[in-house]
Design an enzyme around this catalytic site. Structure first.
Site, PDB file in Angstrom:
ATOM      1  N   LYS A 207       1.897   5.849   0.698  1.00 26.47           N
ATOM      2  CA  LYS A 207       0.463   5.520   0.634  1.00 26.47           C
ATOM      3  C   LYS A 207      -0.366   6.780   0.389  1.00 26.47           C
ATOM      4  CE  LYS A 207       0.790   3.163   4.491  1.00 26.47           C
ATOM      5  NZ  LYS A 207       1.208   2.169   5.436  1.00 26.47           N
TER       6      LYS A 207
ATOM      7  N   HIS B 188      -3.874  11.057   7.930  1.00 20.24           N
ATOM      8  CA  HIS B 188      -3.279   9.775   8.303  1.00 20.24           C
ATOM      9  C   HIS B 188      -2.743   9.855   9.722  1.00 20.24           C
ATOM     10  CE1 HIS B 188      -1.387   5.890   7.250  1.00 20.24           C
ATOM     11  NE2 HIS B 188      -0.480   6.247   8.143  1.00 20.24           N
TER      12      HIS B 188
ATOM     13  N   ASP C 297       5.098  -1.303  -0.133  1.00 18.50           N
ATOM     14  CA  ASP C 297       4.848  -1.086   1.297  1.00 18.50           C
ATOM     15  C   ASP C 297       4.175  -2.301   1.911  1.00 18.50           C
ATOM     16  OD1 ASP C 297       4.827   0.620   3.709  1.00 18.50           O
ATOM     17  OD2 ASP C 297       2.664   0.357   3.519  1.00 18.50           O
TER      18      ASP C 297
ATOM     19  N   SER D 124       6.885   4.803   4.243  1.00 20.52           N
ATOM     20  CA  SER D 124       5.701   3.944   4.260  1.00 20.52           C
ATOM     21  C   SER D 124       4.423   4.789   4.288  1.00 20.52           C
ATOM     22  CB  SER D 124       5.780   3.028   5.488  1.00 20.52           C
ATOM     23  OG  SER D 124       4.541   2.454   5.783  1.00 20.52           O
TER      24      SER D 124
ATOM     25  N   ARG E  31       9.009  -5.807   7.950  1.00 19.01           N
ATOM     26  CA  ARG E  31       9.503  -4.988   9.070  1.00 19.01           C
ATOM     27  C   ARG E  31       8.844  -5.413  10.373  1.00 19.01           C
ATOM     28  NH1 ARG E  31       7.630   0.473   7.362  1.00 19.01           N
ATOM     29  NH2 ARG E  31       8.408   1.151   9.369  1.00 19.01           N
TER      30      ARG E  31
HETATM   31  N1  URA Z   1       2.183   3.479   9.844  1.00 19.75           N
HETATM   32  C1  URA Z   1       2.485   3.168   8.555  1.00 19.75           C
HETATM   33  O1  URA Z   1       1.660   3.256   7.663  1.00 19.75           O
HETATM   34  N2  URA Z   1       3.747   2.753   8.292  1.00 19.75           N
HETATM   35  C2  URA Z   1       4.695   2.641   9.232  1.00 19.75           C
HETATM   36  O2  URA Z   1       5.803   2.286   8.914  1.00 19.75           O
HETATM   37  C3  URA Z   1       4.361   2.962  10.570  1.00 19.75           C
HETATM   38  C4  URA Z   1       3.089   3.390  10.838  1.00 19.75           C
END
Ligand code: URA
Length: 425
Positions: free
Chosen positions: A187, A82, A161, A183, A168
């Site tokens: 995931k 990620h 999220d 966040s 946000r």
């Molecule tokens: N990437 C994400 O998945 N979440 C965030 O809060 C910031 C970057």
């Protein structure tokens, strides 16, 4: 419990209990806690932060807010990756097939771009026919048969999220560590991989603007991953200039293909090989960099990429199709020297305005629009040298081109570059 009491508790700097965090997240997803109270809570968190325990509880409450993927039917250690976001970040397009070409299964869920940062899903969707919506059963079957799949996250995963990130984004509460960490990690944990490589970007084009913050975020996420039994490693990587040469969906696919044909710039090629080495190690394989690079030059990674595109309904020949736009602007150097700065944020916004990115979720993308840099930080230039080509279907006024040139800093001294700044493991 009442949301107002929890907002006040956080506002006044107290630690919330596990039950309180769970109540808040469950209530938010159920629609019982309204957006305005969740925004106030996000802002209180922005100013007061969270302890490690609160961050872990928030992450797990978010994981439990939706479906979780069980990848146990796929043999071997499943490794996910990620990035916290960047400009010109086509890493997954190369890294996923490269790692899969060594027999390590890659089951990846990716996201879309928003604002100045790009998203892997948009790049893949610029390939004719590529389907990002795949059922969980087909996703698992594809990884079993082909060794890799890159799809969009299902609607039912990490519902908290989806809601919270959108909130946000419009309440100036994105760039705060516990909220980013929860966040990202919620995931990744819900997506079911055994091991996770995090690419934590830092610099002008990233959420984290300085190394200390990026390191702290990395440490938190590595700890979170390990605490829930997922081996996690973070590479803190430079995002002060765009990554590689291309910004824009189709241009980035073309650059990725060139890298997988062994024709990429040395800096991005080496960077991806280093990330692949980390990911392979997480998958239980120690492979040296020369061998990894061989998979880029001998066609193994490209073959996997073609397999991926074909398996997800894409037209393989389309990955080789050059971009076609109404206008191509050539940007040239106005003096000689060394390129010393190419601010990623500026060029990310520039590409977005060409149609390569979205400023709001409903914007339509122009897949062929974007920028192709011929020179990067550290390169020598002579006056009149080609710096970049801008591909656009919109006419660009001369003053914007002049401003583009002004944003390319040329100095007398050569600037050193480093793609991976530190590794947290
Ligand atoms: N990437 C994400 O998945 N979440 C965030 O809060 C910031 C970057």
């Amino acid at each position: 419990m009442r949301a107002v009491d929890l907002i006040q508790k956080k506002r006044d700097g107290y630690e919330l209990t596990t039950q309180e965090i769970r109540w808040l997240i469950n209530g938010y997803v159920a629609g019982d806690v309204p957006d305005y109270q969740m925004s106030a809570f996000a802002m209180a968190t922005y100013f007061k932060g969270m302890t490690m325990r609160e961050t872990r509880d928030l992450t797990m409450a978010m994981v439990e807010s939706g479906d979780q993927l069980d990848l146990s039917a796929i043999a071997g250690i499943k490794v996910d990756k990620h990035s916290t976001g960047g400009v010109g970040d086509k890493v997954t397009l190369i890294l996923a097939p490269l790692v899969a070409s060594f027999g390590i299964p890659v089951a990846k869920m990716s996201g879309r771009g928003l604002g100045h940062t790009g998203g892997t899903l948009d790049k893949l969707e610029s390939i004719k026919g590529y389907q990002i919506e795949v059922t969980q059963a087909d996703f698992i079957r594809q990884v079993q048969d082909k060794g890799l799949a890159v799809i969009g996250q299902s609607e039912n995963m990490v519902k908290a999220d989806k809601l919270l990130y959108a909130l946000r984004d419009v309440t100036a509460t994105v760039d705060i560590m516990p909220l980013i960490a929860s966040s990202v990690m919620s995931k990744k944990i819900a997506a079911g991989a055994d091991a996770i490589l995090l690419d934590v970007t830092v610099g002008n084009g990233a959420f984290m603007k300085n190394l200390d913050d990026a390191q702290a975020l990395s440490e938190t996420m590595v700890k979170l991953g390990r605490e829930v039994g997922r081996q996690t490693v973070a590479a803190v990587t430079d995002m002060s200039q765009p990554l590689g040469q291309a910004i824009g969906n189709r241009l980035e696919v073309l650059e990725a293909v060139a890298i997988m044909q062994g024709q990429g710039r040395t800096d991005i090629t080496n960077f991806i090989c280093q990330l692949a080495q980390l990911m392979l190690k997480l998958g239980g394989r120690d492979v040296d960099l020369v061998e990894i690079k061989n998979h880029l030059t001998n066609g193994s990674a490209l073959q996997k990429f073609e397999d991926l595109v074909a398996a997800q309904g894409g037209e393989v020949s389309d990955i080789y199709r050059p971009v076609k736009t109404e206008y191509i602007y050539e940007v040239r150097a106005d003096k000689a020297g060394y390129i010393s700065a190419l601010p990623a944020l500026y060029f990310g916004h520039f590409a977005m305005e060409l149609g390569a990115g979205r400023s709001v979720k409903t914007d339509q993308l122009d897949y062929d629009a974007g920028i192709m840099f011929e020179k990067k930080v550290g390169d020598t230039v002579f006056s009149g040298d080609l710096l970049a080509k801008i591909y656009s279907n919109r006419k660009i006024p001369q003053k914007k081109i002049t401003e583009f040139v002004k944003n390319v800093t040329i100095s007398d001294e050569k600037t050193a570059t480093q793609e991976i700044l530190t590794i947290i493991d």
